[in-house]
Design a protein around this motif. Structure first.
Motif, PDB file in Angstrom:
ATOM      1  N   GLN A   1      44.654 -61.302 -40.277  1.00 21.29           N
ATOM      2  CA  GLN A   1      44.630 -59.970 -39.678  1.00 21.29           C
ATOM      3  C   GLN A   1      45.424 -58.938 -40.496  1.00 21.29           C
ATOM      4  O   GLN A   1      45.611 -57.809 -40.040  1.00 21.29           O
ATOM      5  CB  GLN A   1      45.198 -60.028 -38.258  1.00 21.29           C
ATOM      6  CG  GLN A   1      44.374 -60.906 -37.326  1.00 21.29           C
ATOM      7  CD  GLN A   1      44.949 -60.954 -35.918  1.00 21.29           C
ATOM      8  OE1 GLN A   1      46.022 -60.420 -35.653  1.00 21.29           O
ATOM      9  NE2 GLN A   1      44.225 -61.588 -35.010  1.00 21.29           N
ATOM     10  N   LEU A   2      45.869 -59.321 -41.685  1.00 17.32           N
ATOM     11  CA  LEU A   2      46.701 -58.436 -42.498  1.00 17.32           C
ATOM     12  C   LEU A   2      45.937 -57.908 -43.714  1.00 17.32           C
ATOM     13  O   LEU A   2      45.283 -58.672 -44.428  1.00 17.32           O
ATOM     14  CB  LEU A   2      47.952 -59.173 -42.973  1.00 17.32           C
ATOM     15  CG  LEU A   2      48.908 -59.656 -41.877  1.00 17.32           C
ATOM     16  CD1 LEU A   2      50.054 -60.435 -42.503  1.00 17.32           C
ATOM     17  CD2 LEU A   2      49.433 -58.481 -41.071  1.00 17.32           C
ATOM     18  N   TRP A   3      46.043 -56.605 -43.921  1.00 20.23           N
ATOM     19  CA  TRP A   3      45.442 -55.954 -45.085  1.00 20.23           C
ATOM     20  C   TRP A   3      46.515 -55.109 -45.766  1.00 20.23           C
ATOM     21  O   TRP A   3      47.343 -54.492 -45.096  1.00 20.23           O
ATOM     22  CB  TRP A   3      44.276 -55.055 -44.673  1.00 20.23           C
ATOM     23  CG  TRP A   3      43.056 -55.815 -44.234  1.00 20.23           C
ATOM     24  CD1 TRP A   3      42.937 -56.615 -43.132  1.00 20.23           C
ATOM     25  CD2 TRP A   3      41.795 -55.855 -44.890  1.00 20.23           C
ATOM     26  NE1 TRP A   3      41.677 -57.139 -43.051  1.00 20.23           N
ATOM     27  CE2 TRP A   3      40.945 -56.691 -44.118  1.00 20.23           C
ATOM     28  CE3 TRP A   3      41.285 -55.257 -46.032  1.00 20.23           C
ATOM     29  CZ2 TRP A   3      39.621 -56.942 -44.469  1.00 20.23           C
ATOM     30  CZ3 TRP A   3      39.959 -55.504 -46.396  1.00 20.23           C
ATOM     31  CH2 TRP A   3      39.143 -56.342 -45.621  1.00 20.23           C
ATOM     32  N   ALA A   4      46.502 -55.074 -47.088  1.00 24.12           N
ATOM     33  CA  ALA A   4      47.439 -54.252 -47.852  1.00 24.12           C
ATOM     34  C   ALA A   4      46.829 -52.874 -48.080  1.00 24.12           C
ATOM     35  O   ALA A   4      45.753 -52.753 -48.682  1.00 24.12           O
ATOM     36  CB  ALA A   4      47.755 -54.918 -49.189  1.00 24.12           C
ATOM     37  N   ALA A   5      47.518 -51.839 -47.590  1.00 27.68           N
ATOM     38  CA  ALA A   5      46.994 -50.478 -47.664  1.00 27.68           C
ATOM     39  C   ALA A   5      47.034 -49.946 -49.096  1.00 27.68           C
ATOM     40  O   ALA A   5      47.990 -50.180 -49.842  1.00 27.68           O
ATOM     41  CB  ALA A   5      47.781 -49.565 -46.740  1.00 27.68           C
ATOM     42  N   GLN A   6      45.980 -49.223 -49.455  1.00 22.56           N
ATOM     43  CA  GLN A   6      45.907 -48.543 -50.739  1.00 22.56           C
ATOM     44  C   GLN A   6      45.520 -47.079 -50.482  1.00 22.56           C
ATOM     45  O   GLN A   6      45.559 -46.600 -49.366  1.00 22.56           O
ATOM     46  CB  GLN A   6      44.843 -49.209 -51.639  1.00 22.56           C
ATOM     47  CG  GLN A   6      45.084 -50.676 -51.953  1.00 22.56           C
ATOM     48  CD  GLN A   6      43.996 -51.253 -52.845  1.00 22.56           C
ATOM     49  OE1 GLN A   6      42.897 -50.704 -52.979  1.00 22.56           O
ATOM     50  NE2 GLN A   6      44.307 -52.372 -53.479  1.00 22.56           N
ATOM     51  N   THR A   7      45.172 -46.401 -51.534  1.00 22.83           N
ATOM     52  CA  THR A   7      44.467 -45.125 -51.443  1.00 22.83           C
ATOM     53  C   THR A   7      43.279 -45.231 -52.398  1.00 22.83           C
ATOM     54  O   THR A   7      43.294 -46.081 -53.295  1.00 22.83           O
ATOM     55  CB  THR A   7      45.374 -43.929 -51.850  1.00 22.83           C
ATOM     56  OG1 THR A   7      45.754 -44.033 -53.214  1.00 22.83           O
ATOM     57  CG2 THR A   7      46.602 -43.855 -50.964  1.00 22.83           C
ATOM     58  N   PRO A   8      42.242 -44.422 -52.224  1.00 28.49           N
ATOM     59  CA  PRO A   8      42.141 -43.251 -51.369  1.00 28.49           C
ATOM     60  C   PRO A   8      42.194 -43.567 -49.870  1.00 28.49           C
ATOM     61  O   PRO A   8      41.782 -44.630 -49.436  1.00 28.49           O
ATOM     62  CB  PRO A   8      40.756 -42.668 -51.721  1.00 28.49           C
ATOM     63  CG  PRO A   8      40.366 -43.271 -53.017  1.00 28.49           C
ATOM     64  CD  PRO A   8      41.015 -44.610 -53.037  1.00 28.49           C
ATOM     65  N   GLN A   9      42.724 -42.580 -49.145  1.00 28.32           N
ATOM     66  CA  GLN A   9      42.591 -42.543 -47.699  1.00 28.32           C
ATOM     67  C   GLN A   9      41.781 -41.295 -47.375  1.00 28.32           C
ATOM     68  O   GLN A   9      41.923 -40.273 -48.041  1.00 28.32           O
ATOM     69  CB  GLN A   9      43.956 -42.498 -47.029  1.00 28.32           C
ATOM     70  CG  GLN A   9      44.801 -43.727 -47.350  1.00 28.32           C
ATOM     71  CD  GLN A   9      46.075 -43.825 -46.529  1.00 28.32           C
ATOM     72  OE1 GLN A   9      46.388 -42.939 -45.737  1.00 28.32           O
ATOM     73  NE2 GLN A   9      46.812 -44.911 -46.706  1.00 28.32           N
ATOM     74  N   GLY A  10      40.888 -41.412 -46.399  1.00 25.51           N
ATOM     75  CA  GLY A  10      39.981 -40.310 -46.112  1.00 25.51           C
ATOM     76  C   GLY A  10      40.036 -39.898 -44.655  1.00 25.51           C
ATOM     77  O   GLY A  10      40.235 -40.744 -43.772  1.00 25.51           O
ATOM     78  N   PHE A  11      39.835 -38.595 -44.409  1.00 29.55           N
ATOM     79  CA  PHE A  11      39.974 -38.084 -43.052  1.00 29.55           C
ATOM     80  C   PHE A  11      39.055 -36.888 -42.811  1.00 29.55           C
ATOM     81  O   PHE A  11      38.709 -36.152 -43.745  1.00 29.55           O
ATOM     82  CB  PHE A  11      41.414 -37.640 -42.789  1.00 29.55           C
ATOM     83  CG  PHE A  11      42.441 -38.681 -43.116  1.00 29.55           C
ATOM     84  CD1 PHE A  11      42.786 -39.649 -42.188  1.00 29.55           C
ATOM     85  CD2 PHE A  11      43.044 -38.712 -44.365  1.00 29.55           C
ATOM     86  CE1 PHE A  11      43.721 -40.628 -42.496  1.00 29.55           C
ATOM     87  CE2 PHE A  11      43.977 -39.674 -44.687  1.00 29.55           C
ATOM     88  CZ  PHE A  11      44.316 -40.638 -43.745  1.00 29.55           C
ATOM     89  N   GLU A  12      38.699 -36.717 -41.551  1.00 32.30           N
ATOM     90  CA  GLU A  12      38.124 -35.451 -41.133  1.00 32.30           C
ATOM     91  C   GLU A  12      39.270 -34.440 -41.150  1.00 32.30           C
ATOM     92  O   GLU A  12      40.333 -34.678 -40.570  1.00 32.30           O
ATOM     93  CB  GLU A  12      37.531 -35.589 -39.740  1.00 32.30           C
ATOM     94  CG  GLU A  12      36.761 -34.375 -39.287  1.00 32.30           C
ATOM     95  CD  GLU A  12      36.130 -34.585 -37.922  1.00 32.30           C
ATOM     96  OE1 GLU A  12      35.859 -33.571 -37.261  1.00 32.30           O
ATOM     97  OE2 GLU A  12      35.933 -35.752 -37.521  1.00 32.30           O
TER      98      GLU A  12
END
Length: 232
Positions: free
Chosen positions: A158-169
């Motif tokens: 259940q674990l993921w390592a966060a990266q970028t890009p991150q995207g948003f409205e």
């Protein structure tokens, strides 16, 4: 798609006396590699570089050099950075063109992200309020207390390592940033603001090589990866 590149940090862990994005990586500065991939991504139509005034002239030279190597004219604008990453991104949101409905945010120090990753995130963000690139965690993670005693071993599945890009409205992210200011929230990435506001954030499969250059060891690893890519 509009892209913000936070590049206002000082990079103390690199042990340098200048912005780490100006440090050489093989034959050009770190920032040049990041820009090169972003401009090569067909989905990116506008780039905002968030930086401190002291770095602007150096960054302008890098932008000119990278743009000269691409036939596609991508507008690049410079935005004053804040005291924290959170404050810098807030400044970037205020500087977006009025037509911006969705945004990608990518750490300038993640110089190994590929154009394909930018494009996949740009497509996916139009379907959700927020997303991050991430990869499954390979190591077993231990949660510890202040005395460095293990208190919990979370399920690795259940674990993921966060990266970028991150995207948003854009409107969602602006709303969450304003609430973060009102509540005095201090977060290390924009996805955490949406999480605190109860807005679901999705995962897009990232890239194992999409590391953030933070220390001299990271710089050496990035050089090795780029050299391997050049041979492929």
């Amino acid at each position: 798609m509009h892209l913000l590149l936070p590049a206002a940090g000082v990079g103390r862990r690199m042990g340098s006396d200048r912005n780490k994005l100006l440090l050489p990586l093989i034959d050009r500065p770190i920032l040049a590699w990041t820009l090169d991939a972003a401009i090569a991504a067909s989905s990116i139509d506008w780039i905002g570089i968030i930086c401190q005034p002291v770095d602007r002239s150096d960054f302008e030279q890098i932008v000119d050099q990278v743009l000269s190597q691409h036939q596609r004219p991508t507008p690049v604008e410079f935005i004053p950075g804040g005291d924290t990453r959170q404050a810098s991104v807030y400044n970037g949101l205020q500087a977006l063109p009025a037509a911006a409905t969705h945004i990608l945010i990518h750490d300038g120090a993640r110089c190994l992200a590929t154009p394909d990753l930018f494009n996949r995130c740009a497509v996916a963000v139009r379907q959700v309020a927020g997303l991050i690139a991430a990869v499954p965690v390979k190591d077993t993670i231990k949660q510890v207390n202040a005395q460095k005693i293990i208190t919990h071993t979370p399920d690795r599945a259940q674990l993921w390592a966060a990266q970028t890009p991150q995207g948003f409205e854009v409107e969602w992210l602006k709303r969450c940033h304003r609430r973060g200011q009102q509540q005095n929230w201090q977060v290390t990435d924009d996805a955490a603001l949406l999480e605190k506001c109860g807005v679901p954030v999705s995962i897009v499969e990232g890239e194992e090589t999409n590391l953030k250059v933070t220390t001299p060891v990271d710089l050496a690893i990035a050089q090795s990866i780029l050299q391997q890519r050049a041979k492929a």
